[in-house]
Design an enzyme around this catalytic site. Structure first.
Site, PDB file in Angstrom:
ATOM      1  CG  HIS A 103       0.432  -0.078 -16.099  1.00 58.13           C
ATOM      2  ND1 HIS A 103       0.404  -1.233 -16.963  1.00 58.13           N
ATOM      3  CD2 HIS A 103       0.447  -0.718 -15.044  1.00 58.13           C
ATOM      4  CE1 HIS A 103       0.195  -2.259 -16.342  1.00 58.13           C
ATOM      5  NE2 HIS A 103       0.305  -1.914 -15.238  1.00 58.13           N
ATOM      6  CG  ASP A 110      -2.026   1.131   1.136  1.00 59.90           C
ATOM      7  OD1 ASP A 110      -1.986   1.815   0.112  1.00 59.90           O
ATOM      8  OD2 ASP A 110      -2.678   1.145   2.204  1.00 59.90           O
TER       9      ASP A 110
END
Length: 299
Positions: free
Chosen positions: A209, A190
């Site tokens: 991306h 995270d």
């Protein structure tokens, strides 16, 4: 396309229209265990034996095997006893579970997750957002929450990513001389909420991306702050041509980012701009000619 032959008989158009059929044949043969069985048997097998071992109908299996022959995933030998099927070399290497270069897991991820999302591609284009709500009845606001919607799904996704890395990773890691970097951190977890430890080189493999430009800038700024002076960041991504005319594979991946994430595929110049905005310089780009390319920025 555009020649008179193309206009008289639209070969490319017809191939494009059946492209999903090709994918699903390969996915199904993987899922049912056709390639694994033929590898383990050590000899060519007839349709009825394959069908019996895999618990399928003989009629359905015969058609699947013949389609795989047409795709050059299987080879067939006609004998007096009937047709005998065996794997081709490329199937032994990439489509069997036991191979070190197996792509089985990414095939299953595409078949069971990506394929369902692409059913709603028109909705994704209309709305400009991923389609997890329609495909899986899961909130589209947290794309990774959807990808990791169960431990099983998370393991499938990670295994799929590892399978692609097994055939593309080396080209990326030798794209630049990374020997000056002694302390390397492969970014994961995270990363928007967790702290990022100090290191000399950060590897961001297929991360940017997934996110829009604002989140990419936010993450890269965080990496830059943690990075030691003289250190750097290595981006592993599929690069579009600067005019975005290709490669086709990357253009299709960018469509997949639309139906599955908040991000997109980018050009080398676009990634360079994101890196520069975070403070990185001396940017180098290496196109590997394969699925993954590399961009290196220095602090």
């Amino acid at each position: 396309m555009g020649s008179m032959e193309d206009l008289d008989y639209p070969q490319d158009i017809l191939q494009y229209s059946s492209g999903f059929l090709v994918s699903k044949v390969m996915f199904t043969a993987c899922e049912l265990g056709v390639f694994d069985l033929l590898l383990e048997s050590g000899k060519p097998l007839p349709t009825d034996a394959i069908a019996a071992c895999l618990g399928t109908s003989t009629t359905g299996m015969e058609r699947l095997l013949d389609a795989c022959v047409g795709l050059k995933l299987l080879a067939v030998e006609l004998t007096q006893e009937g047709a005998l099927y065996r794997n081709t070399d490329i199937s032994n290497i990439y489509l069997t579970k036991s191979s070190p270069k197996s792509q089985y897991h990414i095939m299953m991820y595409y078949s069971n997750t990506v394929y369902l999302c692409w059913h709603y591609l028109a909705d994704a284009v209309r709305e400009g957002r991923n389609q997890y709500e329609r495909a899986f009845h899961i909130s589209s606001k947290d794309p990774f929450g959807a990808m990791y919607r169960s431990e099983e799904e998370m393991l499938k996704f990670m295994a799929g990513q590892n399978s692609v890395w097994s055939v593309c990773g080396r080209d990326v890691l030798v794209a630049f001389d990374l020997s000056p970097f002694k302390q390397i951190y492969d970014l994961g977890g995270d990363f928007f909420n967790d702290s990022i430890p100090e290191a000399e080189l950060y590897i961001l493999s297929k991360i940017l991306h997934d996110w829009d430009d604002d989140k990419c800038r936010q993450l890269l700024a965080k990496v830059y702050k943690a990075c030691k002076p003289g250190g750097g960041v290595l981006l592993v991504e599929s690069l579009l041509n600067e005019d975005k005319s290709g490669p086709l594979e990357t253009q299709l991946y960018s469509m997949n980012m639309l139906v599955q994430t908040e991000g997109k595929e980018r050009t080398a110049a676009e990634y360079s701009k994101l890196l520069e905005a975070a403070g990185f310089g001396e940017i180098q780009v290496k196109r590997t000619g394969k699925l993954y390319d590399a961009v290196l920025g220095r602090k």
